[in-house]
Design an enzyme around this catalytic site. Structure first.
Site, mmCIF file in Angstrom:
data_model
loop_
_atom_site.group_PDB
_atom_site.id
_atom_site.type_symbol
_atom_site.label_atom_id
_atom_site.label_comp_id
_atom_site.label_asym_id
_atom_site.label_seq_id
_atom_site.Cartn_x
_atom_site.Cartn_y
_atom_site.Cartn_z
ATOM 1 C CG HIS A 126 51.383 19.322 -17.175
ATOM 2 N ND1 HIS A 126 51.621 17.978 -16.993
ATOM 3 C CD2 HIS A 126 50.139 19.563 -16.699
ATOM 4 C CE1 HIS A 126 50.542 17.427 -16.412
ATOM 5 N NE2 HIS A 126 49.639 18.366 -16.223
ATOM 6 C CG ASP A 163 48.189 17.859 -10.505
ATOM 7 O OD1 ASP A 163 47.768 19.010 -10.308
ATOM 8 O OD2 ASP A 163 47.869 17.176 -11.495
ATOM 9 C CG HIS A 165 46.851 15.864 -14.803
ATOM 10 N ND1 HIS A 165 46.096 16.762 -14.084
ATOM 11 C CD2 HIS A 165 46.044 15.334 -15.745
ATOM 12 C CE1 HIS A 165 44.857 16.787 -14.584
ATOM 13 N NE2 HIS A 165 44.801 15.928 -15.589
ATOM 14 C CG ASP A 247 44.428 17.615 -10.545
ATOM 15 O OD1 ASP A 247 45.187 17.093 -9.694
ATOM 16 O OD2 ASP A 247 44.855 18.157 -11.584
HETATM 17 ZN ZN LIG Z 1 46.576 18.220 -12.617
#
Ligand SMILES: [Zn+2]
Length: 310
Positions: A126, A163, A165, A247
């Site tokens: 991120h 991931d 996200h 995740d």
């Molecule tokens: Zn994540």
């Protein structure tokens, strides 16, 4: 050639606070899962320190100065509204993450190891060139890709991110760099809000595969097979870097996808097949998210097991 695992005790010393999901316990769970007899043939090394020069291959000088100035001698410093926090050990932890990722590129390019897993934290995907975000301070996967381009003179480097996200930071860093390719599967709509299929980069070097809440094994494999694997093959990478977040596991408390350990083994094997076809199997895999200690440990174990079975 075997698999190399990088880690470092300094990665326990990034302490974002007692109730923060990105805890040192995560790395403890990962290392406990990997320090078992079935991983005895992997080699382990301490992650070296990264250099400022490596960080500057993705991040701006003003941002790096901001992080260095923010680094506390005690207590906590919040960087983005409380999600991303620096403690006294954070700066060394992130520099070990950067060092592991870049050294991982060196050892696979020098044919010392077939592939590498970086058991390091915090996660990085991120972090944008000018912004820490979403538990991430520096973006080690993006830095490793830029490092391979700058130092090893590679013309095509792919970062694959499973991931749950979207890696907005990696996408932002690569958006107008045709030599760097980014493919991500992620829950959508979900944090951080980016990652629509229409976000393609200026040279179609970005491939986003958004997945709906509740996505199961069958849908995940069908979407990856249809949308992601052919795009990676077409890009024909000279090196593959994996942003390995776990995740999307069904046990994860932060997200809503339903992947199993076997899905992580499957996607790892599929990426290895492409790496074997395009780049002599060279893969540097870097730990990103994963917040169920049980799901993180078991899915990391099958991922590394797959990397070792080449
Ligand atoms: Zn994540």
């Amino acid at each position: 050639m075997t698999t190399l695992i990088y880690t470092h005790d300094a990665c326990f010393e990034h302490r974002p606070g007692p109730s923060h999901p990105e805890s040192p316990e995560r790395l403890k769970a990962v290392l406990a899962a990997l320090r078992t007899p079935e991983f005895a043939t992997a080699e382990w090394r301490d992650a070296p320190m990264g250099t400022r020069e490596q960080v500057l291959m993705i991040h701006s000088e003003s941002f790096v100065e901001e992080i260095e100035d923010a680094s506390p001698t005690r207590g906590y410093v919040p960087l983005d509204g409380g999600d991303t926090i620096m403690s006294p050990g954070s700066l060394e932890a992130v520099m070990r993450c950067v060092g592991a990722a870049c050294a991982g590129v060196d050892v696979v390019m020098d044919k010392e190891f077939k592939n590498v897993f970086c058991a390091t934290r915090p996660c990085g995907h991120h972090a944008e060139p000018n912004r820490a975000m979403g538990f991430c301070i520096y973006n080690q996967a993006a830095i490793a890709a830029a490092y391979a381009y700058e130092v090893h003179k590679l013309e095509r480097v792919a970062v694959i991110d499973f991931d749950v996200h979207h890696g907005n930071g990696t996408q932002a860093a690569f958006y107008d760099r045709p030599e760097l390719f980014y493919a991500s599967s992620h829950q959508s709509p979900f944090y951080p809000g980016t990652g629509a299929a229409s976000e393609t980069g200026t040279s179609h070097n970005i491939v986003n595969v958004p997945l709906p809440r509740g996505c199961d094994s069958a849908m995940f494999r069908e979407q990856i097979t249809a949308k992601m694997l052919p795009a990676i093959r077409a890009f024909n990478p000279e090196l593959m870097i994996i942003s390995a977040g776990f995740d999307a596991h069904h046990l994860d408390p932060l997200a809503g996808l339903n992947l199993t350990d076997e899905d992580y083994a499957w996607v790892t094997r599929e990426l290895m097949k492409i790496a074997d076809e395009t780049c002599e199997g060279r893969i540097v895999s870097i730990l990103e998210g994963g917040y169920s200690l049980e799901g993180l440990a078991s899915s990391t174990a099958v991922h590394v097991q797959a990397l070792m079975n080449h």
